[in-house]
Motif scaffolding. Structure first.
Motif, PDB file in Angstrom:
ATOM      1  N   GLN A   1     -21.084   0.021  15.823  1.00 57.15           N
ATOM      2  CA  GLN A   1     -21.536   0.262  17.412  1.00 57.15           C
ATOM      3  C   GLN A   1     -22.292  -0.773  18.499  1.00 57.15           C
ATOM      4  O   GLN A   1     -22.346  -1.466  19.197  1.00 57.15           O
ATOM      5  CB  GLN A   1     -22.068   1.604  17.980  1.00 57.15           C
ATOM      6  CG  GLN A   1     -22.670   2.549  19.229  1.00 57.15           C
ATOM      7  CD  GLN A   1     -21.637   1.906  19.395  1.00 57.15           C
ATOM      8  OE1 GLN A   1     -20.148   2.810  19.361  1.00 57.15           O
ATOM      9  NE2 GLN A   1     -20.991   1.692  21.207  1.00 57.15           N
ATOM     10  N   TYR A   2     -22.904  -1.513  17.340  1.00 57.46           N
ATOM     11  CA  TYR A   2     -24.189  -2.407  17.792  1.00 57.46           C
ATOM     12  C   TYR A   2     -22.857  -3.360  17.992  1.00 57.46           C
ATOM     13  O   TYR A   2     -22.959  -4.188  19.517  1.00 57.46           O
ATOM     14  CB  TYR A   2     -25.031  -2.987  16.592  1.00 57.46           C
ATOM     15  CG  TYR A   2     -26.058  -4.069  17.384  1.00 57.46           C
ATOM     16  CD1 TYR A   2     -26.905  -4.370  18.196  1.00 57.46           C
ATOM     17  CD2 TYR A   2     -25.177  -5.038  16.559  1.00 57.46           C
ATOM     18  CE1 TYR A   2     -27.452  -5.533  18.901  1.00 57.46           C
ATOM     19  CE2 TYR A   2     -25.676  -6.334  16.796  1.00 57.46           C
ATOM     20  CZ  TYR A   2     -26.800  -6.819  17.738  1.00 57.46           C
ATOM     21  OH  TYR A   2     -27.721  -7.835  18.147  1.00 57.46           O
TER      22      TYR A   2
ATOM     23  N   THR B   1     -23.597   2.464  13.032  1.00 55.06           N
ATOM     24  CA  THR B   1     -24.464   1.657  14.228  1.00 55.06           C
ATOM     25  C   THR B   1     -24.625   0.092  14.112  1.00 55.06           C
ATOM     26  O   THR B   1     -24.414   0.330  15.341  1.00 55.06           O
ATOM     27  CB  THR B   1     -26.040   2.563  13.415  1.00 55.06           C
ATOM     28  OG1 THR B   1     -25.890   2.200  12.098  1.00 55.06           O
ATOM     29  CG2 THR B   1     -25.775   4.226  13.614  1.00 55.06           C
ATOM     30  N   ASP B   2     -24.348  -0.010  12.504  1.00 50.56           N
ATOM     31  CA  ASP B   2     -24.453  -1.183  12.500  1.00 50.56           C
ATOM     32  C   ASP B   2     -22.702  -1.547  13.593  1.00 50.56           C
ATOM     33  O   ASP B   2     -22.880  -1.640  14.466  1.00 50.56           O
ATOM     34  CB  ASP B   2     -24.035  -2.253  11.952  1.00 50.56           C
ATOM     35  CG  ASP B   2     -24.646  -1.575  10.723  1.00 50.56           C
ATOM     36  OD1 ASP B   2     -26.456  -1.593  11.412  1.00 50.56           O
ATOM     37  OD2 ASP B   2     -25.687  -1.969   9.514  1.00 50.56           O
TER      38      ASP B   2
ATOM     39  N   THR C   1     -16.346  -1.695  14.086  1.00 55.90           N
ATOM     40  CA  THR C   1     -15.909  -1.916  15.679  1.00 55.90           C
ATOM     41  C   THR C   1     -14.961  -2.153  16.201  1.00 55.90           C
ATOM     42  O   THR C   1     -14.595  -1.357  17.281  1.00 55.90           O
ATOM     43  CB  THR C   1     -16.801  -2.911  15.038  1.00 55.90           C
ATOM     44  OG1 THR C   1     -17.550  -2.900  14.685  1.00 55.90           O
ATOM     45  CG2 THR C   1     -16.961  -3.620  16.951  1.00 55.90           C
TER      46      THR C   1
ATOM     47  N   ASN D   1     -26.052  -8.457  12.794  1.00 51.86           N
ATOM     48  CA  ASN D   1     -25.591  -7.395  11.933  1.00 51.86           C
ATOM     49  C   ASN D   1     -27.508  -6.101  12.126  1.00 51.86           C
ATOM     50  O   ASN D   1     -27.899  -7.145  11.042  1.00 51.86           O
ATOM     51  CB  ASN D   1     -25.226  -7.435  11.126  1.00 51.86           C
ATOM     52  CG  ASN D   1     -24.249  -6.747  10.833  1.00 51.86           C
ATOM     53  OD1 ASN D   1     -24.398  -5.298  10.922  1.00 51.86           O
ATOM     54  ND2 ASN D   1     -23.120  -6.374   9.547  1.00 51.86           N
ATOM     55  N   PRO D   2     -27.507  -5.608  12.934  1.00 48.64           N
ATOM     56  CA  PRO D   2     -28.427  -4.618  11.883  1.00 48.64           C
ATOM     57  C   PRO D   2     -28.768  -4.461  10.659  1.00 48.64           C
ATOM     58  O   PRO D   2     -29.700  -3.944  10.185  1.00 48.64           O
ATOM     59  CB  PRO D   2     -28.641  -3.938  12.551  1.00 48.64           C
ATOM     60  CG  PRO D   2     -28.187  -3.828  13.825  1.00 48.64           C
ATOM     61  CD  PRO D   2     -26.906  -5.047  13.243  1.00 48.64           C
TER      62      PRO D   2
ATOM     63  N   ASP E   1     -20.599  -2.818  21.358  1.00 48.38           N
ATOM     64  CA  ASP E   1     -21.299  -3.365  22.481  1.00 48.38           C
ATOM     65  C   ASP E   1     -20.421  -4.783  23.261  1.00 48.38           C
ATOM     66  O   ASP E   1     -20.963  -5.034  23.931  1.00 48.38           O
ATOM     67  CB  ASP E   1     -23.211  -2.777  22.616  1.00 48.38           C
ATOM     68  CG  ASP E   1     -23.020  -1.547  22.099  1.00 48.38           C
ATOM     69  OD1 ASP E   1     -22.059  -0.461  23.037  1.00 48.38           O
ATOM     70  OD2 ASP E   1     -24.087  -0.905  22.160  1.00 48.38           O
TER      71      ASP E   1
ATOM     72  N   ARG F   1     -28.042  -1.175   8.900  1.00 48.61           N
ATOM     73  CA  ARG F   1     -28.747  -0.266   8.583  1.00 48.61           C
ATOM     74  C   ARG F   1     -27.879   1.071   8.570  1.00 48.61           C
ATOM     75  O   ARG F   1     -27.993   2.144   7.728  1.00 48.61           O
ATOM     76  CB  ARG F   1     -29.343   0.391  10.149  1.00 48.61           C
ATOM     77  CG  ARG F   1     -30.086  -1.084  10.847  1.00 48.61           C
ATOM     78  CD  ARG F   1     -31.239  -0.572   9.562  1.00 48.61           C
ATOM     79  NE  ARG F   1     -31.572  -2.075   9.297  1.00 48.61           N
ATOM     80  CZ  ARG F   1     -32.505  -1.729   7.942  1.00 48.61           C
ATOM     81  NH1 ARG F   1     -33.526  -0.919   7.215  1.00 48.61           N
ATOM     82  NH2 ARG F   1     -32.198  -2.646   6.770  1.00 48.61           N
TER      83      ARG F   1
ATOM     84  N   ALA G   1     -23.017 -12.472  16.147  1.00 44.60           N
ATOM     85  CA  ALA G   1     -23.884 -11.492  15.891  1.00 44.60           C
ATOM     86  C   ALA G   1     -25.430 -11.099  14.685  1.00 44.60           C
ATOM     87  O   ALA G   1     -25.131 -11.297  13.660  1.00 44.60           O
ATOM     88  CB  ALA G   1     -22.819 -10.150  16.052  1.00 44.60           C
TER      89      ALA G   1
END
Length: 263
Positions: free
Chosen positions: A74-75, A71-72, A102, A64-65, A78, A67, A62
């Motif tokens: 949740q990404y 929020t990471d 997660t 990984n944003p 998903d 941020r 993945a």
């Protein structure tokens, strides 16, 4: 005629049973979802991915944003929600905070593997855990924070200090590439409090190097013991990027976790 109809009925019944059996799903290998941490990117898993795929495991590395924990997480959640097979979540460094968040509430996650990674308790932050025990030398190697137009600041490791701090057991050419392509993390992400600790309910495995300068080995040992890890592996001489310098033991531990989760 009665005999003919009876024979046809038996034939249909048999063919129906054969068809039903062929429709039953075969044993499916769990999907390995790899989550990188700060100052790295998905390519940091390349050596591990090669081994896992050779051994028949489907793999997703993945992006990984970096941020923020919520929020990471949740990404990555998903991504996990779109996978129909069982999942093994693997996190490196800050990625450990992400997978701990997660996995909460995802029934298809069978195991957590922490690779030189944070495994925070609810309310803890990555920054606080890094400073809980002596040994982290990350702070002095950071470049001046980059202000973001949307608010907050991005953090990078100075390129000239990257290898000694982050990847001392990686070749000089490879470490230079890693330094140039490093992904920044927001200052806020490292100081965001954890709201879930999936390692409390999902079996976990830990691996880290005894020469880690980002997360002190004592902190990693503390987190592994607190999580009642099924197995903890300490790689002698390994830096913070143990999955880059020592992909074999990292991949083998992931496969152990996958095998046990599949029982």
């Amino acid at each position: 005629m009665k005999r003919l109809l009876a024979g046809l009925a038996i034939a249909v019944s048999v063919s129906g049973n054969v068809y039903a059996q062929s429709e039953k799903p075969a044993n499916v290998q769990p999907t390995i979802v790899l989550v990188h941490g700060a100052f790295a990117d998905s390519s940091s898993w390349n050596g591990v991915v090669k081994i896992l795929e050779k051994d028949g495991y489907p793999v997703v590395a993945a992006a990984n944003p970096l941020r923020g924990v919520a929020t990471d997480a949740q990404y990555v959640a998903d991504i996990v929600s779109g996978i129909t097979s069982p999942v093994i979540l693997v996190g490196h460094s800050y990625g450990g905070s992400v997978i701990s968040e997660t996995a909460d509430g995802h029934a298809n996650v069978g195991a957590l593997v922490y690779v030189a990674a944070f495994a925070p308790e609810v309310g803890e932050t990555a920054a606080a855990l890094a400073g809980k025990f002596p040994g982290s030398t990350l702070a002095p190697t950071l470049a001046p924070p980059v202000p973001l137009s949307c608010g907050g600041k991005d953090l990078y490791i100075r390129q000239e200090k990257f290898r000694d701090q982050f990847a001392t057991d990686v070749s000089i050419p490879d470490a230079k590439l890693m330094a140039a392509t490093q992904r920044p993390i927001t200052e806020a992400a490292l100081n965001e409090a954890q709201t879930a600790a999936a390692w409390k309910t999902i079996p976990s495995w830990f691996i880290y190097g005894n020469k880690d300068k980002n997360i002190p080995p004592q902190a990693s040992a503390f987190m592994a013991e607190r999580a009642h890890a099924r197995e903890t592996v300490v790689v002698k001489g390994a830096s913070h990027v143990v999955m880059v310098s020592n992909p074999e033991p990292v991949a083998r531990l992931i496969e152990k976790a996958a095998a046990e989760a599949s029982r």
